[in-house]
Design a protein around this motif. Sequence first.
Motif, mmCIF file in Angstrom:
data_model
loop_
_atom_site.group_PDB
_atom_site.id
_atom_site.type_symbol
_atom_site.label_atom_id
_atom_site.label_comp_id
_atom_site.label_asym_id
_atom_site.label_seq_id
_atom_site.Cartn_x
_atom_site.Cartn_y
_atom_site.Cartn_z
ATOM 1 N N GLY A 1 0.840 -1.187 0.000
ATOM 2 C CA GLY A 1 0.000 0.000 0.000
ATOM 3 C C GLY A 1 0.875 1.237 0.000
ATOM 4 O O GLY A 1 2.024 1.208 0.459
ATOM 5 N N THR A 2 0.359 2.330 -0.532
ATOM 6 C CA THR A 2 1.098 3.582 -0.559
ATOM 7 C C THR A 2 0.244 4.693 0.031
ATOM 8 O O THR A 2 -0.979 4.591 0.090
ATOM 9 C CB THR A 2 1.504 3.979 -1.986
ATOM 10 O OG1 THR A 2 0.320 4.177 -2.755
ATOM 11 C CG2 THR A 2 2.370 2.940 -2.626
ATOM 12 N N ASN A 3 0.912 5.745 0.450
ATOM 13 C CA ASN A 3 0.223 6.895 0.993
ATOM 14 C C ASN A 3 1.075 8.136 0.734
ATOM 15 O O ASN A 3 2.293 8.076 0.795
ATOM 16 C CB ASN A 3 -0.010 6.719 2.496
ATOM 17 C CG ASN A 3 -0.806 7.860 3.085
ATOM 18 O OD1 ASN A 3 -1.587 8.499 2.392
ATOM 19 N ND2 ASN A 3 -0.599 8.111 4.357
ATOM 20 N N ILE A 4 0.419 9.251 0.458
ATOM 21 C CA ILE A 4 1.105 10.541 0.341
ATOM 22 C C ILE A 4 0.466 11.479 1.341
ATOM 23 O O ILE A 4 -0.745 11.693 1.330
ATOM 24 C CB ILE A 4 1.002 11.117 -1.086
ATOM 25 C CG1 ILE A 4 1.687 10.196 -2.078
ATOM 26 C CG2 ILE A 4 1.625 12.503 -1.139
ATOM 27 C CD1 ILE A 4 1.565 10.637 -3.513
ATOM 28 N N SER A 5 1.284 12.016 2.243
ATOM 29 C CA SER A 5 0.810 12.949 3.270
ATOM 30 C C SER A 5 1.423 14.310 3.013
ATOM 31 O O SER A 5 2.572 14.424 2.583
ATOM 32 C CB SER A 5 1.204 12.473 4.671
ATOM 33 O OG SER A 5 0.628 11.230 4.927
ATOM 34 N N TYR A 6 0.647 15.348 3.291
ATOM 35 C CA TYR A 6 1.092 16.722 3.114
ATOM 36 C C TYR A 6 1.371 17.308 4.489
ATOM 37 O O TYR A 6 0.472 17.414 5.312
ATOM 38 C CB TYR A 6 0.022 17.545 2.406
ATOM 39 C CG TYR A 6 -0.447 16.927 1.118
ATOM 40 C CD1 TYR A 6 0.284 17.103 -0.045
ATOM 41 C CD2 TYR A 6 -1.605 16.164 1.061
ATOM 42 C CE1 TYR A 6 -0.135 16.528 -1.233
ATOM 43 C CE2 TYR A 6 -2.032 15.592 -0.119
ATOM 44 C CZ TYR A 6 -1.287 15.783 -1.256
ATOM 45 O OH TYR A 6 -1.700 15.218 -2.425
ATOM 46 N N LEU A 7 2.616 17.665 4.746
ATOM 47 C CA LEU A 7 3.005 18.263 6.018
ATOM 48 C C LEU A 7 3.166 19.760 5.786
ATOM 49 O O LEU A 7 4.098 20.199 5.122
ATOM 50 C CB LEU A 7 4.311 17.646 6.513
ATOM 51 C CG LEU A 7 4.329 16.118 6.612
ATOM 52 C CD1 LEU A 7 5.721 15.632 6.945
ATOM 53 C CD2 LEU A 7 3.334 15.644 7.634
ATOM 54 N N GLN A 8 2.251 20.547 6.329
ATOM 55 C CA GLN A 8 2.260 21.982 6.087
ATOM 56 C C GLN A 8 2.892 22.704 7.270
ATOM 57 O O GLN A 8 2.503 22.499 8.417
ATOM 58 C CB GLN A 8 0.854 22.494 5.843
ATOM 59 C CG GLN A 8 0.267 21.952 4.568
ATOM 60 C CD GLN A 8 -1.087 22.541 4.277
ATOM 61 O OE1 GLN A 8 -1.700 23.158 5.116
ATOM 62 N NE2 GLN A 8 -1.545 22.342 3.056
ATOM 63 N N PHE A 9 3.861 23.535 6.946
ATOM 64 C CA PHE A 9 4.509 24.385 7.924
ATOM 65 C C PHE A 9 4.157 25.834 7.596
ATOM 66 O O PHE A 9 3.371 26.097 6.691
ATOM 67 C CB PHE A 9 6.023 24.153 7.907
ATOM 68 C CG PHE A 9 6.388 22.737 8.272
ATOM 69 C CD1 PHE A 9 6.380 22.333 9.591
ATOM 70 C CD2 PHE A 9 6.714 21.812 7.296
ATOM 71 C CE1 PHE A 9 6.700 21.030 9.942
ATOM 72 C CE2 PHE A 9 7.031 20.508 7.632
ATOM 73 C CZ PHE A 9 7.029 20.119 8.961
ATOM 74 N N ARG A 10 4.733 26.764 8.292
ATOM 75 C CA ARG A 10 4.370 28.175 8.071
ATOM 76 C C ARG A 10 4.652 28.641 6.652
ATOM 77 O O ARG A 10 3.823 29.293 6.033
ATOM 78 C CB ARG A 10 5.129 29.068 9.044
ATOM 79 C CG ARG A 10 4.667 28.946 10.449
ATOM 80 C CD ARG A 10 5.385 29.906 11.342
ATOM 81 N NE ARG A 10 5.116 29.594 12.728
ATOM 82 C CZ ARG A 10 5.788 30.072 13.723
ATOM 83 N NH1 ARG A 10 6.790 30.901 13.511
ATOM 84 N NH2 ARG A 10 5.481 29.740 14.947
#
Length: 80
Positions: A43-52
């Motif tokens: 399985g694969t996943n793409i996560s978006y980590l948002q900083f300032r």
Amino acid sequence: MKLFKLSYNTRKINKYNLSSQHRKYENKLNRNFNSSYFREKFGTNISYLQFRTRTIYLSNINNLYSKKILDYQLNKSSNF
């Protein structure tokens, strides 16, 4: 328009054309995420980590048998 002091708002053009950029694949798992042996299903996943000031993308590959992460990659853009 300047003569009558009128203003207007324009819509931004959507630069993402989903129909031409994405591929569609057949759903072979049919939500059956249980595996009977190692390396049978991934399985694969793409996560978006948002900083300032920026967004960082985290992509990982999971083994569905052991539920462990096999590999991951951090990137500044979404093109992996």
